[in-house]
Motif scaffolding. Structure first.
Motif, PDB file in Angstrom:
ATOM      1  N   ALA A 183      44.114  27.631  27.543  1.00  0.00           N
ATOM      2  CA  ALA A 183      44.465  26.755  28.549  1.00  0.00           C
ATOM      3  C   ALA A 183      45.498  27.165  29.351  1.00  0.00           C
ATOM      4  N   CYS A 184      46.833  27.720  28.795  1.00  0.00           N
ATOM      5  CA  CYS A 184      47.889  28.483  29.646  1.00  0.00           C
ATOM      6  C   CYS A 184      47.384  29.416  30.660  1.00  0.00           C
ATOM      7  N   ALA A 185      46.425  30.311  30.070  1.00  0.00           N
ATOM      8  CA  ALA A 185      46.033  31.550  30.941  1.00  0.00           C
ATOM      9  C   ALA A 185      45.070  30.761  32.089  1.00  0.00           C
ATOM     10  N   ALA A 186      44.392  29.979  31.803  1.00  0.00           N
ATOM     11  CA  ALA A 186      43.438  29.474  32.765  1.00  0.00           C
ATOM     12  C   ALA A 186      44.210  28.761  33.946  1.00  0.00           C
ATOM     13  N   ALA A 187      45.522  28.271  33.781  1.00  0.00           N
ATOM     14  CA  ALA A 187      46.239  27.741  34.582  1.00  0.00           C
ATOM     15  C   ALA A 187      47.373  28.491  35.141  1.00  0.00           C
ATOM     16  N   SER A 188      47.189  29.915  34.689  1.00  0.00           N
ATOM     17  CA  SER A 188      48.044  31.006  35.260  1.00  0.00           C
ATOM     18  C   SER A 188      49.413  30.801  34.932  1.00  0.00           C
ATOM     19  N   ARG A 189      49.671  30.098  33.805  1.00  0.00           N
ATOM     20  CA  ARG A 189      50.897  30.104  33.047  1.00  0.00           C
ATOM     21  C   ARG A 189      51.288  31.230  32.021  1.00  0.00           C
ATOM     22  N   LEU A 190      51.173  32.290  32.651  1.00  0.00           N
ATOM     23  CA  LEU A 190      51.465  33.608  31.969  1.00  0.00           C
ATOM     24  C   LEU A 190      52.673  33.463  31.021  1.00  0.00           C
ATOM     25  N   ASP A 191      53.558  32.834  31.651  1.00  0.00           N
ATOM     26  CA  ASP A 191      54.891  32.721  30.693  1.00  0.00           C
ATOM     27  C   ASP A 191      54.769  31.986  29.818  1.00  0.00           C
ATOM     28  N   CYS A 192      54.019  30.697  29.606  1.00  0.00           N
ATOM     29  CA  CYS A 192      53.975  29.996  28.531  1.00  0.00           C
ATOM     30  C   CYS A 192      53.047  30.673  27.389  1.00  0.00           C
ATOM     31  N   VAL A 210      41.054  38.524  20.386  1.00  0.00           N
ATOM     32  CA  VAL A 210      40.897  37.413  21.450  1.00  0.00           C
ATOM     33  C   VAL A 210      42.046  37.005  21.828  1.00  0.00           C
ATOM     34  N   SER A 211      43.173  36.857  21.231  1.00  0.00           N
ATOM     35  CA  SER A 211      44.520  36.349  21.825  1.00  0.00           C
ATOM     36  C   SER A 211      45.095  37.352  22.749  1.00  0.00           C
ATOM     37  N   ALA A 218      44.924  37.001  31.990  1.00  0.00           N
ATOM     38  CA  ALA A 218      45.888  36.349  32.681  1.00  0.00           C
ATOM     39  C   ALA A 218      46.659  37.336  33.407  1.00  0.00           C
ATOM     40  N   CYS A 219      47.081  38.236  32.968  1.00  0.00           N
ATOM     41  CA  CYS A 219      47.605  39.169  33.706  1.00  0.00           C
ATOM     42  C   CYS A 219      47.018  39.913  34.724  1.00  0.00           C
ATOM     43  N   LYS A 220      45.559  40.007  34.559  1.00  0.00           N
ATOM     44  CA  LYS A 220      44.772  40.508  35.746  1.00  0.00           C
ATOM     45  C   LYS A 220      44.801  39.428  36.786  1.00  0.00           C
ATOM     46  N   ARG A 221      44.649  38.358  36.526  1.00  0.00           N
ATOM     47  CA  ARG A 221      44.870  36.969  37.599  1.00  0.00           C
ATOM     48  C   ARG A 221      46.288  37.287  38.498  1.00  0.00           C
ATOM     49  N   ALA A 249      40.620  44.215  31.894  1.00  0.00           N
ATOM     50  CA  ALA A 249      41.648  43.172  32.710  1.00  0.00           C
ATOM     51  C   ALA A 249      42.830  44.025  32.795  1.00  0.00           C
ATOM     52  N   ALA A 250      43.231  44.966  31.813  1.00  0.00           N
ATOM     53  CA  ALA A 250      44.768  45.668  32.200  1.00  0.00           C
ATOM     54  C   ALA A 250      44.551  46.471  32.966  1.00  0.00           C
TER      55      ALA A 250
END
Length: 286
Positions: A183-192, A210-211, A218-221, A249-250
């Motif tokens: 959920a955080c990654a999809a919202a681009s909240r990499l910090d959270c 998976v984690s 999210a890093c890719k985005r 992604a990396a």
């Protein structure tokens, strides 16, 4: 004895034999009871046969047997496994309108049925109704409703629910945390998302592939190549082998930054090796 036998068959997933026993009882003029019917319904649930489970409910009613909360939970679970959220909701309301009080198993299965059918708003509404009826959620419930937040792009709601679960003294499982990470990654909240991962490493459960793959996506985005490289290093330190999704992604995160020019080729080499390994396994499987 027949009830115990039917229950044992249901636990073993032998739904045909459980139903055959119920039929044989009628031939022997042994009246089935709620326990034997529940066992047969549970067997159908494990076999993902919601229509057959509902036929047994009809037979219970014709025999003037009263369904109980175990009947309800098994029927809703059969609908959840068969992705029939509408049937799950209907039987939930029908049976709860009588003397049955739903428990956490029934609520969790109904919420899961709605979540898997993309009815995330309904899943959240049902969770609120569950709390209003003073039914205490467990980790299965929280995992499901956090997954619904992920589908609905409600990252703040996902974090709030995770905090609520911890405050209740429950230990969130890996699936619960991964849904919150997603959920955080999809919202681009990499910090959270990174803070959540740090909390997992400190308190458990330990992050799995998976984690890390979720965070690397999210890093890719965000083109956060530095975080991507650190996450790959953490994976290796945890003896987790990065899969193709994580490596792609990396590499994408590194490729967009001139500052990552030194590390990008190494990531690309590892990605190519992972792809060759995946293709090799595919050839062996054929």
């Amino acid at each position: 004895a027949c009830g115990a036998a039917a229950s044992a068959l249901a636990r073993g997933g032998q739904w045909e034999r459980a139903i055959a026993l119920l039929t044989q009882m009628q031939a022997w003029r042994i009246a089935p009871n709620t326990i034997t019917c529940n066992a047969a319904i549970s067997a159908c649930e494990k076999a993902q046969l919601p229509d057959r489970a509902f036929m047994l409910l009809g037979e219970m009613r014709r025999a003037h047997l009263s369904p109980d909360v175990i009947t309800l939970s098994a029927l809703v679970s059969s609908c959840e496994k068969g992705q029939r959220w509408d049937m799950a909701l209907q039987v939930f309301h029908d049976l709860c309108g009588s003397t049955i009080e739903p428990n956490v198993v029934a609520f969790s299965a109904l919420i899961s049925a709605c979540d898997k059918s993309q009815r995330w708003e309904l899943a959240l509404h049902l969770f609120d109704g569950m709390l209003a009826q003073s039914v205490q959620p467990n980790d299965v419930t929280f995992s499901t409703v956090i997954s619904a937040c992920d589908r609905g792009q409600r990252w703040e709601g996902a974090l709030h629910l995770l905090t609520d679960e911890l405050a209740r003294g429950l230990q969130p499982g890996i699936q619960t945390y991964n849904s919150a990470l997603s959920a955080c990654a999809a919202a681009s909240r990499l910090d959270c998302a990174i803070q959540l991962l740090q909390g997992m490493r400190a308190r458990g459960p330990q992050p799995n592939d998976v984690s890390y793959s979720t965070l690397l996506t999210a890093c890719k985005r965000s083109e956060a190549w530095g975080a991507a490289v650190e996450l790959l290093a953490e994976m290796r330190a945890a003896t987790l082998e990065p899969q193709v999704v994580a490596l792609e992604a990396a590499f994408s995160a590194c490729r967009g930054s001139p500052e990552a020019a030194e590390v990008a080729p190494a990531v690309l080499t590892e990605l190519r090796a992972a792809l060759r390994g995946m293709l090799g396994r595919g050839v062996e499987a054929r």
